[in-house]
Design a protein around this motif. Structure first.
Motif, mmCIF file in Angstrom:
data_model
loop_
_atom_site.group_PDB
_atom_site.id
_atom_site.type_symbol
_atom_site.label_atom_id
_atom_site.label_comp_id
_atom_site.label_asym_id
_atom_site.label_seq_id
_atom_site.Cartn_x
_atom_site.Cartn_y
_atom_site.Cartn_z
ATOM 1 N N LEU A 181 1.380 10.888 2.229
ATOM 2 C CA LEU A 181 0.346 10.803 1.200
ATOM 3 C C LEU A 181 0.730 11.627 -0.020
ATOM 4 O O LEU A 181 0.584 11.173 -1.162
ATOM 5 N N LEU A 182 1.223 12.833 0.201
ATOM 6 C CA LEU A 182 1.630 13.691 -0.916
ATOM 7 C C LEU A 182 2.708 13.012 -1.751
ATOM 8 O O LEU A 182 2.656 13.033 -2.990
ATOM 9 N N SER A 183 3.676 12.392 -1.091
ATOM 10 C CA SER A 183 4.755 11.714 -1.801
ATOM 11 C C SER A 183 4.217 10.578 -2.665
ATOM 12 O O SER A 183 4.623 10.407 -3.820
ATOM 13 N N ARG A 184 3.291 9.805 -2.128
ATOM 14 C CA ARG A 184 2.712 8.691 -2.883
ATOM 15 C C ARG A 184 1.911 9.190 -4.087
ATOM 16 O O ARG A 184 1.968 8.603 -5.174
ATOM 17 N N LEU A 185 1.159 10.263 -3.887
ATOM 18 C CA LEU A 185 0.348 10.800 -4.977
ATOM 19 C C LEU A 185 1.224 11.349 -6.099
ATOM 20 O O LEU A 185 0.969 11.103 -7.285
ATOM 21 N N LEU A 223 -4.071 -5.227 1.238
ATOM 22 C CA LEU A 223 -5.043 -6.041 0.523
ATOM 23 C C LEU A 223 -4.348 -6.768 -0.612
ATOM 24 O O LEU A 223 -3.514 -6.203 -1.302
ATOM 25 N N LYS A 224 -4.723 -8.014 -0.804
ATOM 26 C CA LYS A 224 -4.213 -8.776 -1.932
ATOM 27 C C LYS A 224 -5.389 -9.147 -2.822
ATOM 28 O O LYS A 224 -6.330 -9.783 -2.379
ATOM 29 N N GLN A 225 -5.347 -8.717 -4.060
ATOM 30 C CA GLN A 225 -6.409 -9.030 -4.999
ATOM 31 C C GLN A 225 -5.829 -9.825 -6.159
ATOM 32 O O GLN A 225 -4.786 -9.472 -6.708
ATOM 33 N N ASP A 236 -1.291 -1.446 -1.569
ATOM 34 C CA ASP A 236 -0.591 -1.054 -0.348
ATOM 35 C C ASP A 236 -1.341 0.083 0.341
ATOM 36 O O ASP A 236 -1.341 1.215 -0.127
ATOM 37 N N ILE A 237 -1.973 -0.235 1.461
ATOM 38 C CA ILE A 237 -2.669 0.788 2.241
ATOM 39 C C ILE A 237 -2.006 0.962 3.610
ATOM 40 O O ILE A 237 -2.636 1.387 4.576
ATOM 41 N N SER A 238 -0.719 0.637 3.682
ATOM 42 C CA SER A 238 0.001 0.691 4.955
ATOM 43 C C SER A 238 0.095 2.104 5.519
ATOM 44 O O SER A 238 0.363 2.277 6.710
#
Length: 263
Positions: free
Chosen positions: A233-237, A4-6, A23-25
């Motif tokens: 997901l854990l890494s990103r969080l 998404l680009k906002q 980034d929701i890749s």
């Protein structure tokens, strides 16, 4: 493409308007739940973790459910996405998960499973399949009820203009010259107030407030929640929490500190 680009006003040293990408890749890949962690939730204020369908009384859970943790994780990652975009993302996600399948029943099962993530509320969680919630260990908890201001929106009754604290200054003279309430001359007559409202809706706040009873819990220590979670997901969080580990849970008043302990 799951990106998404906002357009947002991010003022840098040169005061330029820049674009920020969300980034929701991670959603492109099916979850691989391989990591076991303990989620440490340190309440900094009383919490009110109300389930999706609270009924007439807003009773708090003692520990967050899966959908609440989804919202918590998405806020940490900066996924502030409106419902229209969430619906579009969900549609694309279903298409990605169905790719390569020919059996209609299998495709239908995937569609139903992903759409059911939303069950019970208008909130569409995007990370629902990327972790599982295990047992919780709770500290000593004290529960109490308090009044909470709930926002409503209604255009067909006078409760909306009566429930708002502010109106446009341009309407104040008009409101003062209208006929008064017979029982309380200091107030404008109900029918007159509603007439002003329906003809000047844009001059009133979009929502009105009304007090409701809501349960809060005060914790004497940390809430521990066991999670099985996707490694990506854990890494990103964990990376996001390095910059800021202050989040909120339940509602915008429920500030917490958050920490992951890997097992």
């Amino acid at each position: 493409m799951l990106m998404l680009k906002q357009k947002r006003r991010l003022i840098n040293n040169k005061h330029k308007v820049m674009k920020k990408e969300i980034d929701i890749s991670i959603l492109k890949e099916p979850p691989k739940i391989t990591e076991k962690v303990i989620l440490e939730i340190e309440p900094l204020a009383p919490l009110s973790m109300v389930s999706d369908l609270p009924g007439s009384f807003y009773k708090s859970l003692k520990s967050p459910n899966k959908k609440m943790i989804c919202g918590l994780f998405e806020n940490i990652l900066g996924w502030h996405i409106d419902i229209a975009d969430r619906k579009a993302i969900r549609k694309e996600l279903i298409s990605i998960r169905q790719k390569g399948l020919r059996d209609r029943d299998e495709k239908r099962a995937i569609k139903t499973r992903i759409e059911n993530f939303q069950s019970g509320s208008t909130y569409i969680p995007l990370l629902y399949e990327y972790f599982e919630v295990g047992l919780s260990v709770l500290p000593e908890i004290v529960s109490y009820n308090d009044l909470w201001s709930k926002a409503y929106r209604r255009s067909d009754a006078d409760v909306h203009p009566r429930g708002t604290m502010n109106i446009s200054y341009e309407l104040i003279p008009e409101k003062r010259k209208r006929p008064r309430d017979e029982k309380n001359p200091k107030r404008i007559a109900t029918s007159e107030l509603f007439d002003i409202f329906k003809n000047n809706t844009g001059a009133f706040p979009q929502y009105y407030s009304t007090p409701v009873n809501r349960e809060y819990i005060s914790c004497s220590g940390v809430i521990h929640v066991g999670l099985d979670i996707d490694m990506n997901l854990l890494s990103r969080l964990k990376k996001a929490l390095i910059e800021n580990n202050a989040c909120y849970l339940g509602n915008s008043e429920g500030w917490i500190n958050l920490k992951f302990n890997e097992l």
